[in-house]
Design a protein around this motif. Structure first.
Motif, PDB file in Angstrom:
ATOM      1  N   SER A 198       0.830  -1.200   0.000  1.00  0.00           N
ATOM      2  CA  SER A 198       0.000   0.000   0.000  1.00  0.00           C
ATOM      3  C   SER A 198       0.869   1.256   0.000  1.00  0.00           C
ATOM      4  O   SER A 198       2.001   1.243   0.493  1.00  0.00           O
ATOM      5  CB  SER A 198      -0.924   0.010   1.218  1.00  0.00           C
ATOM      6  N   THR A 216      -4.224   0.452  -1.649  1.00  0.00           N
ATOM      7  CA  THR A 216      -3.586  -0.850  -1.872  1.00  0.00           C
ATOM      8  C   THR A 216      -3.374  -1.043  -3.369  1.00  0.00           C
ATOM      9  O   THR A 216      -4.332  -1.089  -4.130  1.00  0.00           O
ATOM     10  CB  THR A 216      -4.464  -1.980  -1.301  1.00  0.00           C
ATOM     11  N   ARG A 222     -11.575  -4.152  -3.207  1.00  0.00           N
ATOM     12  CA  ARG A 222     -10.302  -4.473  -2.550  1.00  0.00           C
ATOM     13  C   ARG A 222      -9.778  -5.803  -3.081  1.00  0.00           C
ATOM     14  O   ARG A 222     -10.560  -6.738  -3.289  1.00  0.00           O
ATOM     15  CB  ARG A 222     -10.489  -4.605  -1.040  1.00  0.00           C
ATOM     16  N   GLU A 254      -1.020  -6.327   5.123  1.00  0.00           N
ATOM     17  CA  GLU A 254      -0.724  -5.120   4.370  1.00  0.00           C
ATOM     18  C   GLU A 254       0.647  -4.585   4.751  1.00  0.00           C
ATOM     19  O   GLU A 254       0.960  -4.460   5.934  1.00  0.00           O
ATOM     20  CB  GLU A 254      -1.793  -4.058   4.640  1.00  0.00           C
TER      21      GLU A 254
END
Length: 660
Positions: free
Chosen positions: A125, A144, A161, A173
């Motif tokens: 991200s 992201t 997502r 992440e």
């Protein structure tokens, strides 16, 4: 490699995936950046009427695909993934790009991510910087953009997502220190067009008809969703649409929604519009958070009288969900509004209440000679510390109370030293009321406990701060105050009984405070009843703790609220009645010993009218059991100065000392 220019062999084995529509010029800028970075660019056109296809054709590593817009971002994203040559994916939008000067850093970090991350579960991200009319602003959320298509696919029609293909895997992440530039929100008309599109997608995802886009409650919920996810600009659009559509401002959710909208307007520096909304819809309902918010808005548009009124309301209500708004922060903001409205002396009261947060502001007022000197009074108990500022006329202009744990002399001295050091710039003298044995003439303290014995507190304080200092037993200080200006004024023979962690007090005989040979008269806690010290049977602190535990009282409930609630509970009321009987026994013993005309009950619990009533009843009951009852019945009354009597007494002693 030279500078930030890459040779073709330097391009990353990564596919950059873009979905776009009618943004040829922005796409041109995006492709110029990506063509120096990755070896494959996939552009999915969802229905452009401009030169999008030609722009893509002009970039060697870019490939063009047409895809009918499916009203589903995930379907479009996943179609792009299918066209990608590489498993390693960089997702980017046509209105985004990386700064040319930072391409080498971008390349290194992307390469490191794909080389080191566990691609089965991990996504990468970035921070996204949005260009606005006031400059570049970082989004509150990360975007992201890096993952492997072997292990991830997009989910969600909107706010899509990339999620693990293996459902049992938990997504991780990793934040890369990269900045993705974005100017898609710069033109209001483009932004509103996207907002309308997103609303329709949300309704479709929830199975609602398109007509619901006109429903104010739906608009409100969408606004709240964007607000909660940090998408401020989108939230502002939907809040505005909501207010334009709303026809029933009496609905229960309206006030909460309006408050959230106003708070968002403040964050986005749209203060004038926020104040216009307040004027249009009237003041917010009686709620500490809303009152505080209105105070902030009025302060920023320089309507300080309204700001002061709303800050006062927030503090008076004392029920803010964000507790500091009806606490120290509220005090600080109120003080600031008072100062700006030309009332520095009133501001002092609230800067003092804001504790350390208000110190720098108090110093500024003093340095600018906007306020005179004050006198500091301290009333130290073993579990609580009261602080007060008095003016030259003897008015207690500001006070507060803090929790402490004072078990020895070192802790007492350190606490007092710290407080005086904080306020030395503002004060001309210090009066201290202190639990335990105090020799007022010598300025020493001592007690038959670990506190210490005959410690020269006054001498040490005066040497360090070059200020006049006096010290007196806390109960004697309260007695002095009640004798001169309270419930024992004009009483030649009377007593004060203070209720706190222990029981203290003092006796007035023939108009003089009786201290005793060793300054220990009035330590009623050490009276013995049934082989127990009264400090065990008649401690107000222990009683209130027991009542709170029995009732399961919330922390925010005041002692007064707990006491009243306890009177409605049979078990709790029995505790109070037992307490009042034990305390009445002390009062009967005092009456037997000194033949008094009035006894005042001090401390916080002494202000409870119903306790005074119970004490009178218990006193009469005990007197009635005495054979031939030789006692005169004294008046049992609440101390007039209550919890602040010790502060008044310490100040009065200080003023007497300074007159000599």
């Amino acid at each position: 490699m030279k500078g930030t220019e890459f040779m073709e062999t330097d391009l990353l084995a990564v596919s950059a995936c873009i979905i776009t529509r009618n943004e040829a010029e922005k796409l041109r800028r995006c492709l110029a950046c990506l063509s120096k970075l990755v070896a494959d660019i996939v552009v999915i056109d969802t229905g452009s009427q401009d030169e999008t296809a030609a722009v893509v054709a002009g970039v060697e590593v870019a490939r063009y695909f047409y895809y009918e817009w499916p009203d589903d971002f995930s379907l479009a994203r996943n179609y792009a993934l299918k066209q990608a040559k590489y498993d390693q994916i960089l997702v980017i939008d046509s209105d985004e790009w990386f700064a040319s000067a930072k391409l080498e850093q971008v390349r290194t970090q992307i390469a490191d991510f794909f080389a080191k991350a566990d691609l089965r579960t991990t996504v990468g991200s970035f921070v996204r910087l949005n260009q606005t009319e006031s400059g570049w602003q970082a989004s509150q959320y990360l975007v992201t953009r890096l993952f492997s298509k072997k292990y991830f696919r997009y989910q969600g029609k909107l706010h899509e997502r990339p999620m693990p293909l293996a459902g049992e895997k938990k997504r991780k992440e990793v934040k890369l220190e990269l900045e993705l530039l974005h100017d898609g929100y710069l033109k209001p008309e483009v932004f509103e067009q996207k907002a309308k599109r997103n609303l329709l997608l949300l309704l479709k995802e929830q199975g609602l008809p398109a007509e619901a886009a006109k429903n104010p409650y739906v608009l409100y919920q969408v606004a709240q969703t964007y607000r909660q996810t940090g998408r401020k600009q989108m939230a502002l659009v939907y809040f505005r649409w909501w207010l334009l559509a709303e026809t029933n401002v009496g609905q229960s959710y309206f006030q909460a929604g309006l408050a959230t909208y106003l708070e968002l307007l403040l964050e986005c520096e749209q203060v004038e519009f926020a104040s216009q909304l307040l004027t249009a819809f009237g003041d917010l309902q009686l709620d500490a958070d809303n009152s505080y918010l209105a105070g902030v808005i009025y302060s920023q548009v320089h309507d300080f009288d309204k700001a002061v009124a709303h800050y006062r309301q927030a503090l008076a209500l004392g029920n803010a969900k964000q507790a500091d708004r009806s606490g120290q922060l509220g005090q600080l903001m109120l003080a600031n509004a008072l100062e700006l409205s030309g009332k520095p002396n009133e501001a002092v009261v609230h800067y003092f209440a804001a504790r350390l947060n208000g110190l720098s502001d108090l110093k500024r007022l003093k340095e600018r000679q906007l306020v005179a000197d004050y006198y500091l009074a301290l009333d130290l108990g073993q579990s609580h510390l009261k602080l007060g500022l008095f003016d030259e006329e003897g008015n207690l202009v500001a006070s507060r109370i803090e929790a402490v744990q004072l078990k020895n002399y070192q802790q007492v001295e350190a606490t007092v030293m710290t407080i005086i050091a904080n306020y030395q710039f503002l004060i001309s003298g210090v009066g201290i009321a202190l639990f335990g044995r105090v020799n007022t003439q010598k300025g020493t303290i001592g007690l038959v406990t670990p506190l210490g014995y005959e410690q020269p507190l006054v001498e040490r304080l005066e040497a360090k701060f070059n200020l006049p200092v006096v010290v007196i037993n806390d109960a004697k200080a309260a007695l002095l105050a009640e004798q001169t200006m309270g419930s024992l004024k004009a009483v030649s023979d009377g007593a004060l009984v203070t209720l706190g962690t222990s029981i203290g007090g003092g006796v007035i005989l023939a108009n003089r405070i009786h201290e005793g040979r060793h300054q220990l008269a009035g330590e009623f806690s050490y009276l013995v009843q049934n082989k127990r010290f009264l400090s065990e049977a008649a401690s107000a602190v222990k009683l209130m703790t027991a009542l709170r535990d029995l009732l399961g009282a919330a922390k925010e409930m005041t002692d007064h609220q707990v006491f009243l609630a306890a009177l409605e509970n049979p078990l709790a009321k029995e505790l109070i009645q037992t307490y009042s009987y034990n305390l009445a026994t002390v009062l009967v013993n005092l009456q037997v010993s000194f033949d008094l005309e009035r006894i005042a009950i001090g401390g916080g619990l002494g202000q409870e009218e119903k306790l005074i009533t119970l004490l009178n009843q218990s006193f009469l009951e005990i007197m009635g059991s005495l054979p031939n009852n030789p006692l005169y019945r004294p008046e049992l009354v609440a101390a007039k100065l209550g919890n602040q009597a010790g502060l008044y007494g310490a100040y009065q002693l200080l003023k007497e000392r300074m007159k000599r």
